[in-house]
Motif scaffolding. Structure first.
Motif, PDB file in Angstrom:
ATOM      1  N   SER A  66       0.827  -1.205   0.000  1.00  0.00           N
ATOM      2  CA  SER A  66       0.000   0.000   0.000  1.00  0.00           C
ATOM      3  C   SER A  66       0.865   1.260   0.000  1.00  0.00           C
ATOM      4  CB  SER A  66      -0.924  -0.021   1.212  1.00  0.00           C
ATOM      5  OG  SER A  66      -1.686   1.152   1.291  1.00  0.00           O
ATOM      6  N   GLN A  67       1.962   1.235   0.798  1.00  0.00           N
ATOM      7  CA  GLN A  67       2.864   2.395   0.845  1.00  0.00           C
ATOM      8  C   GLN A  67       3.563   2.598  -0.501  1.00  0.00           C
ATOM      9  OE1 GLN A  67       5.415   1.795   4.302  1.00  0.00           O
ATOM     10  NE2 GLN A  67       3.624   1.042   5.449  1.00  0.00           N
ATOM     11  N   GLN A  68       3.946   1.486  -1.156  1.00  0.00           N
ATOM     12  CA  GLN A  68       4.565   1.597  -2.485  1.00  0.00           C
ATOM     13  C   GLN A  68       3.588   2.208  -3.478  1.00  0.00           C
ATOM     14  OE1 GLN A  68       5.615  -2.499  -2.994  1.00  0.00           O
ATOM     15  NE2 GLN A  68       7.760  -2.191  -2.401  1.00  0.00           N
ATOM     16  N   THR A  69       2.330   1.786  -3.381  1.00  0.00           N
ATOM     17  CA  THR A  69       1.311   2.342  -4.281  1.00  0.00           C
ATOM     18  C   THR A  69       1.134   3.836  -4.037  1.00  0.00           C
ATOM     19  OG1 THR A  69       0.149   0.218  -4.319  1.00  0.00           O
ATOM     20  CG2 THR A  69      -1.097   2.153  -4.998  1.00  0.00           C
ATOM     21  N   LEU A  70       1.121   4.231  -2.762  1.00  0.00           N
ATOM     22  CA  LEU A  70       0.987   5.655  -2.438  1.00  0.00           C
ATOM     23  C   LEU A  70       2.166   6.448  -2.979  1.00  0.00           C
ATOM     24  CD1 LEU A  70      -0.318   5.457   1.238  1.00  0.00           C
ATOM     25  CD2 LEU A  70      -1.570   6.311  -0.738  1.00  0.00           C
ATOM     26  N   LEU A  71       3.383   5.889  -2.844  1.00  0.00           N
ATOM     27  CA  LEU A  71       4.571   6.602  -3.324  1.00  0.00           C
ATOM     28  C   LEU A  71       4.554   6.713  -4.841  1.00  0.00           C
ATOM     29  CD1 LEU A  71       7.190   7.999  -2.662  1.00  0.00           C
ATOM     30  CD2 LEU A  71       8.333   5.779  -2.597  1.00  0.00           C
ATOM     31  N   ASP A  72       4.189   5.632  -5.520  1.00  0.00           N
ATOM     32  CA  ASP A  72       4.073   5.697  -6.984  1.00  0.00           C
ATOM     33  C   ASP A  72       3.050   6.750  -7.393  1.00  0.00           C
ATOM     34  OD1 ASP A  72       5.940   3.740  -7.515  1.00  0.00           O
ATOM     35  OD2 ASP A  72       4.480   2.107  -7.465  1.00  0.00           O
ATOM     36  N   GLY A  73       1.941   6.802  -6.653  1.00  0.00           N
ATOM     37  CA  GLY A  73       0.923   7.804  -6.958  1.00  0.00           C
ATOM     38  C   GLY A  73       1.427   9.216  -6.737  1.00  0.00           C
ATOM     39  N   ALA A  74       2.232   9.432  -5.669  1.00  0.00           N
ATOM     40  CA  ALA A  74       2.770  10.768  -5.402  1.00  0.00           C
ATOM     41  C   ALA A  74       3.723  11.200  -6.505  1.00  0.00           C
ATOM     42  CB  ALA A  74       3.475  10.777  -4.046  1.00  0.00           C
ATOM     43  N   ILE A  75       4.573  10.263  -6.979  1.00  0.00           N
ATOM     44  CA  ILE A  75       5.508  10.586  -8.065  1.00  0.00           C
ATOM     45  C   ILE A  75       4.724  10.887  -9.337  1.00  0.00           C
ATOM     46  CG2 ILE A  75       7.306   9.618  -9.541  1.00  0.00           C
ATOM     47  CD1 ILE A  75       8.332   8.106  -7.095  1.00  0.00           C
ATOM     48  N   THR A  76       3.702  10.072  -9.608  1.00  0.00           N
ATOM     49  CA  THR A  76       2.872  10.320 -10.801  1.00  0.00           C
ATOM     50  C   THR A  76       2.194  11.674 -10.701  1.00  0.00           C
ATOM     51  OG1 THR A  76       2.467   7.947 -11.036  1.00  0.00           O
ATOM     52  CG2 THR A  76       0.940   9.424 -12.149  1.00  0.00           C
ATOM     53  N   LEU A  77       1.731  12.030  -9.510  1.00  0.00           N
ATOM     54  CA  LEU A  77       1.101  13.329  -9.300  1.00  0.00           C
ATOM     55  C   LEU A  77       2.086  14.464  -9.564  1.00  0.00           C
ATOM     56  CD1 LEU A  77      -1.580  14.620  -8.332  1.00  0.00           C
ATOM     57  CD2 LEU A  77      -0.622  14.624  -6.027  1.00  0.00           C
ATOM     58  N   LYS A  78       3.323  14.277  -9.109  1.00  0.00           N
ATOM     59  CA  LYS A  78       4.366  15.283  -9.328  1.00  0.00           C
ATOM     60  C   LYS A  78       4.639  15.468 -10.816  1.00  0.00           C
ATOM     61  CE  LYS A  78       8.011  17.894  -8.797  1.00  0.00           C
ATOM     62  NZ  LYS A  78       7.855  19.310  -8.460  1.00  0.00           N
ATOM     63  N   LEU A  79       4.745  14.337 -11.543  1.00  0.00           N
ATOM     64  CA  LEU A  79       5.024  14.411 -12.977  1.00  0.00           C
ATOM     65  C   LEU A  79       3.852  15.028 -13.725  1.00  0.00           C
ATOM     66  CD1 LEU A  79       6.709  10.923 -13.430  1.00  0.00           C
ATOM     67  CD2 LEU A  79       7.844  13.154 -13.460  1.00  0.00           C
ATOM     68  N   ASP A  80       2.646  14.711 -13.317  1.00  0.00           N
ATOM     69  CA  ASP A  80       1.467  15.292 -13.953  1.00  0.00           C
ATOM     70  C   ASP A  80       1.411  16.797 -13.710  1.00  0.00           C
ATOM     71  OD1 ASP A  80      -1.047  14.767 -15.407  1.00  0.00           O
ATOM     72  OD2 ASP A  80      -1.961  15.536 -13.573  1.00  0.00           O
ATOM     73  N   GLN A  81       1.838  17.198 -12.499  1.00  0.00           N
ATOM     74  CA  GLN A  81       1.891  18.634 -12.189  1.00  0.00           C
ATOM     75  C   GLN A  81       2.885  19.351 -13.109  1.00  0.00           C
ATOM     76  OE1 GLN A  81       3.734  19.700  -8.465  1.00  0.00           O
ATOM     77  NE2 GLN A  81       2.272  21.356  -8.121  1.00  0.00           N
ATOM     78  N   MET A  82       4.044  18.724 -13.348  1.00  0.00           N
ATOM     79  CA  MET A  82       5.031  19.323 -14.257  1.00  0.00           C
ATOM     80  C   MET A  82       4.443  19.505 -15.655  1.00  0.00           C
ATOM     81  SD  MET A  82       8.651  17.495 -13.278  1.00  0.00           S
ATOM     82  CE  MET A  82       9.474  18.383 -14.606  1.00  0.00           C
ATOM     83  N   ALA A  83       3.693  18.483 -16.130  1.00  0.00           N
ATOM     84  CA  ALA A  83       3.101  18.588 -17.465  1.00  0.00           C
ATOM     85  C   ALA A  83       2.113  19.744 -17.526  1.00  0.00           C
ATOM     86  CB  ALA A  83       2.410  17.274 -17.824  1.00  0.00           C
ATOM     87  N   ARG A  84       1.330  19.928 -16.447  1.00  0.00           N
ATOM     88  CA  ARG A  84       0.385  21.049 -16.429  1.00  0.00           C
ATOM     89  C   ARG A  84       1.132  22.387 -16.412  1.00  0.00           C
ATOM     90  NH1 ARG A  84      -2.146  17.839 -12.520  1.00  0.00           N
ATOM     91  NH2 ARG A  84      -1.467  19.258 -10.863  1.00  0.00           N
ATOM     92  N   GLN A  85       2.219  22.448 -15.645  1.00  0.00           N
ATOM     93  CA  GLN A  85       2.972  23.698 -15.544  1.00  0.00           C
ATOM     94  C   GLN A  85       3.658  24.046 -16.862  1.00  0.00           C
ATOM     95  OE1 GLN A  85       5.442  22.617 -12.250  1.00  0.00           O
ATOM     96  NE2 GLN A  85       3.989  23.345 -10.680  1.00  0.00           N
ATOM     97  N   GLN A  86       3.934  23.070 -17.675  1.00  0.00           N
ATOM     98  CA  GLN A  86       4.618  23.295 -18.949  1.00  0.00           C
ATOM     99  C   GLN A  86       3.707  23.863 -20.025  1.00  0.00           C
ATOM    100  OE1 GLN A  86       6.474  19.705 -20.294  1.00  0.00           O
ATOM    101  NE2 GLN A  86       8.352  20.711 -20.852  1.00  0.00           N
ATOM    102  N   VAL A  87       2.374  23.691 -19.816  1.00  0.00           N
ATOM    103  CA  VAL A  87       1.433  24.053 -20.876  1.00  0.00           C
ATOM    104  C   VAL A  87       1.598  25.506 -21.305  1.00  0.00           C
ATOM    105  CG1 VAL A  87      -1.029  24.356 -21.388  1.00  0.00           C
ATOM    106  CG2 VAL A  87      -0.242  22.286 -20.252  1.00  0.00           C
ATOM    107  N   GLY A  88       1.786  26.404 -20.333  1.00  0.00           N
ATOM    108  CA  GLY A  88       1.882  27.833 -20.674  1.00  0.00           C
ATOM    109  C   GLY A  88       3.025  28.154 -21.619  1.00  0.00           C
ATOM    110  N   THR A  89       4.042  27.315 -21.658  1.00  0.00           N
ATOM    111  CA  THR A  89       5.196  27.570 -22.528  1.00  0.00           C
ATOM    112  C   THR A  89       5.090  26.826 -23.843  1.00  0.00           C
ATOM    113  OG1 THR A  89       6.594  27.894 -20.586  1.00  0.00           O
ATOM    114  CG2 THR A  89       7.705  27.445 -22.664  1.00  0.00           C
ATOM    115  N   VAL A  90       4.641  25.574 -23.839  1.00  0.00           N
ATOM    116  CA  VAL A  90       4.640  24.779 -25.065  1.00  0.00           C
ATOM    117  C   VAL A  90       3.441  25.098 -25.951  1.00  0.00           C
ATOM    118  CG1 VAL A  90       5.961  22.926 -24.013  1.00  0.00           C
ATOM    119  CG2 VAL A  90       3.470  22.855 -23.895  1.00  0.00           C
ATOM    120  N   VAL A  91       2.331  25.605 -25.391  1.00  0.00           N
ATOM    121  CA  VAL A  91       1.189  26.013 -26.223  1.00  0.00           C
ATOM    122  C   VAL A  91       1.250  27.534 -26.336  1.00  0.00           C
ATOM    123  CG1 VAL A  91      -1.303  25.906 -26.511  1.00  0.00           C
ATOM    124  CG2 VAL A  91      -0.134  24.049 -25.329  1.00  0.00           C
ATOM    125  N   TRP A  92       2.057  28.001 -27.285  1.00  0.00           N
ATOM    126  CA  TRP A  92       2.368  29.443 -27.376  1.00  0.00           C
ATOM    127  C   TRP A  92       2.837  29.704 -28.791  1.00  0.00           C
ATOM    128  CZ3 TRP A  92       7.024  32.138 -24.562  1.00  0.00           C
ATOM    129  CH2 TRP A  92       6.878  33.540 -24.664  1.00  0.00           C
TER     130      TRP A  92
END
Length: 763
Positions: free
Chosen positions: A49-75
């Motif tokens: 369960s802890q491994q699943t939570l950690l994988d989810g946190a990393i995935t959340l972090k990477l998804d956040q980076m993709a959202r933050q990138q939108v302002g630059t790549v869609v321009w």
């Protein structure tokens, strides 16, 4: 004797104690093993369960980076700046690299040109040449997937051009890939996205995009944020996994699947913690169980000694009936088998007699089971008083006894014993203030004449008992081969009747009932008919009682009911009358079956009439009265058939909700011969009127009978003078002819009246 008993008790004690010790030890071991296994499973589940939570946190972090990138790549500016053969490095440094770094902490960035070559790189610390070929090799697959997503977002239009179909709000994320890479021994989060226009138009050619890759280091700050999201403690990065069993980890892999490091943390292990808390308690319980086992062992040893001393009594109890004190079925079977092992002859044989109390159920129903038990004890005592020394009497079941006579000197000698038994039951049995006269039916089989096998003799004695009960009760019968043939024939016929019901091979005959005043057919009675394929027609007087005896009456009655309700639609103006056995009324779902049948064939309840005979009163069964009232409340008519032939009583007519009173045919047939029959018949008709019932006369054979019944107010007629029972096709023809006759008689009467009026006018 005492030593034998003690030795036997010791053996029994050892036989109990040794397995008990083994079971206790095994149980304790199983409990500890189960706890350890449960602890390990719980720990494993918690780590997963802890491994699943950690994988989810990393995935959340990477998804956040993709959202933050939108302002630059869609321009649009970034799109056109990156499309030039010669890139404006200062512009890209300020507006892409530095902006992402200042805004989101993306400390590094690489721009891959449309030609798939690194065209621009940014490092917050101005480090050069960090975008090594090794790094490009790690990112190769991610960049290729981004390009593929971008190109497939263009869909060909009917004109041959390509239209960009990605959602403008999410295209920056949709056209991205993210993951983890290692740069100079440091782990970085990365997000690679295609640089697209803000507003897309139709293009003639699909071209690969420029791809911006942004990096953020997995430093202590990033790990602390991931640890907060996942709820983990002491989260840290390492190049090699720890050997400590208390440390859990997940493997970090590059986009190509290569291991680039591990994230470790101190795992929560609830199972181990629980085991540590429970173990002392379990140890105390184990010691308590050991002490208890020792106590139980001593108690068992003492108890088994007592049990051994009462073994003979226990065996006697197991082999004898507790109510009567007689041997029970199993003991009787054993004694019979032992007796049949001795040589058998006509002058020195054995006899088996089944004895059954006649109508014992009535005693239980009227006086209660306590009185019934007293009768059983009294009968057992009287049987024992007359049985010879070479005989055994046993109680087989509730009201059934069995007798074994050995060294019999022929059938006459056995009959002498049976007559003495009958003489014993001449005297009444006194139960409290009641004197009960009990009779017995007996069936006997003799060895070696009827066989020397115990099962065969018992079966033949039972067949003889069945014959005695069937021929009036209160008597005895000796087995005769013809009885077996009769039983086999009845069994065969019952199976064939079952097959006929299941295969829909029965038939229905309908006998019309005529209105006494209007001479109209107002009802039909459904009668079951069975034509056997080999024997031919079988009388209902034969197969209806057979169905009652074998329990087929419920299925047969339901078959007749369904067939009659199905056919009723062919004669929409007639009431359909169906005979129902008291046994059917006792069925717990009888009313529901009737309702289901009416619903299945869409027949109004008012068109169905249920006929019951006066036997319905014999059992005083509350279920019957309840069922009849339910049917009447639902609109189904209830008729009392053959009134006057059995348990006729005004109180029954008042309590049971009958709509119709059918007068027994014996009163009708004696109409011309007996003044008493005339008086009784008139009284029954007036009684039916007083109770608001429709009266039906059965067995009409003469016009004089019809005239008398009509004059005295009988409502309906039924008999051979009107019509014999008819098949459905013949019934339709009869109804047409009858209607035609009525119409012609009415027309003749009208013409006669007109002619009479004409003659009167001329006069």
């Amino acid at each position: 004797m005492k030593a034998v008993t003690e030795g036997s008790g010791g053996r029994i004690a050892n036989a109990i104690i040794i397995p008990m010790i083994a079971v206790v030890v095994l149980a304790v071991a199983c409990v500890f093993g189960l706890m350890i296994w449960s602890s390990h499973t719980s720990d494993k589940s918690a780590v997963s369960s802890q491994q699943t939570l950690l994988d989810g946190a990393i995935t959340l972090k990477l998804d956040q980076m993709a959202r933050q990138q939108v302002g630059t790549v869609v321009w649009d500016q970034a799109y056109f700046k990156s499309a030039n053969p010669v890139l404006n490095q200062p512009w890209l440094f300020s507006n892409v690299g530095r902006w992402l770094d200042d805004t989101y902490g993306f400390s590094r960035a690489i721009l891959i040109s449309r030609e798939s070559k690194p065209a621009f790189s940014y490092d917050a610390n101005l480090v050069r040449n960090w975008d090594s070929p090794e790094l490009m090799n790690q990112l190769e697959h991610s960049v290729a997937r981004v390009r593929a997503k971008y190109i497939t977002s263009f869909k060909r239009t009917p004109s041959g051009l390509f239209r960009f179909t990605a959602d403008h709000q999410t295209e920056g994320r949709a056209l991205s890939e993210n993951g983890l890479v290692a740069i100079d021994g440091q782990i970085y989060f990365f997000s690679a996205a295609a640089i697209t226009q803000e507003v897309h138009t139709i293009a003639a050619v699909r071209r690969p995009p420029a791809v911006l890759i942004s990096f953020q280091p997995m430093n202590e700050e990033a790990l602390a944020k991931i640890a907060r999201i996942s709820g983990l403690s002491q989260l840290h990065y390492t190049n090699a996994p720890s050997d400590d069993s208390a440390i859990a980890n997940i493997v970090l892999k590059s986009p190509k699947g290569n291991t680039i490091g591990y994230l470790e943390w101190r795992a929560n292990r609830p199972g181990t913690e629980m085991l540590g808390q429970v173990t002392p308690v379990l140890l105390i319980l184990a010691l308590a169980i050991v002490g208890l086992t020792i106590g139980v062992m001593d108690f068992t040893r003492q108890t088994t000694k007592k049990l051994a001393s009462s073994q003979a009594e226990a065996i006697h109890t197991a082999r004898h009936d507790s109510l009567s004190g007689l041997p029970n079925r199993s003991q009787f079977s054993q004694l019979l088998q032992e007796a049949l092992k001795l040589p058998q002859s006509e002058t020195d044989g054995s006899a088996v007699v089944y004895i059954d109390l006649d109508r014992f159920k009535d005693i239980n129903d009227t006086l209660g089971h306590a009185a019934g038990d007293e009768v059983i004890r009294a009968v057992a005592a009287r049987l024992q008083a007359v049985i010879p020394d070479n005989g055994v009497i046993a109680r087989i079941s509730g009201d059934e006894f069995a007798m074994l006579l050995t060294h019999c000197d022929g059938q006459d000698w056995v009959e002498h014993i049976l007559s003495r038994i009958q003489d014993q039951l001449v005297r009444p049995i006194r139960i409290e203030n009641n004197e009960l006269f009990v009779s017995l039916s007996m069936g006997a089989a003799m060895a070696p004449r009827d066989g020397i096998d115990s099962g065969e003799l018992l079966r033949k004695a039972d067949i003889a008992l069945y014959d005695a009960k069937g021929n009036g009760r209160g008597r005895w019968s000796f087995f005769d081969p013809s009885m077996q043939e009769h039983v086999l024939a009845q069994d065969k016929m019952s199976r064939e009747l079952r097959r006929a019901i299941d295969e829909d091979a029965l038939e229905i005959a309908y006998q019309p009932q005529c209105d006494a005043k209007a001479n109209r057919i107002v009802a039909i009675e459904a009668l079951a008919r069975w034509t056997h394929p080999d024997i031919g027609p079988i009388s209902p007087a034969s197969f209806i009682p057979l169905a009652e005896d074998t329990g087929l009456i419920n299925d047969l009655g339901l078959w007749v009911l369904r067939r009659a309700c199905r056919d009723a639609h062919r004669w929409p103006d007639l009431v359909v009358s169906v005979n129902v056995s008291p046994t059917q009324f006792k069925h717990p779902r009888f009313v529901e079956k009737v309702l289901e049948t009416l619903e299945d064939f869409h027949l109004p309840p008012g068109r169905l009439e249920i006929e019951v005979t006066e036997n319905v009163f014999a059992s005083q069964h509350k279920t019957i009265l309840t069922s009849m009232k339910r049917l009447k409340d639902l609109g189904v008519k209830v008729a009392l058939d053959d009134f006057g032939s059995g348990y006729s009583s005004l109180s029954y007519l008042r309590r049971f909700p009958f709509d119709t009173l059918k007068i027994d045919r014996d009163f009708i047939s004696n109409l011309d011969q007996s003044q008493e029959a005339l008086a009784i018949l008139t009284t029954i008709i007036h009684l039916g009127k007083a109770l608001g019932m429709t009266t039906v006369a059965e067995g009409i054979e003469t016009r004089e009978q019809i005239a008398f019944l009509s004059e005295n107010g009988c409502n309906r007629m039924q008999g051979y003078l009107i019509s014999r029972p008819l098949g459905d096709a013949a019934l339709e023809a009869f109804l047409e002819d009858h209607a035609m006759d009525i119409a012609m008689k009415l027309a003749d009467k009208t013409v006669a009246n007109a002619m009479g009026e004409l003659r009167t006018a001329k006069a």
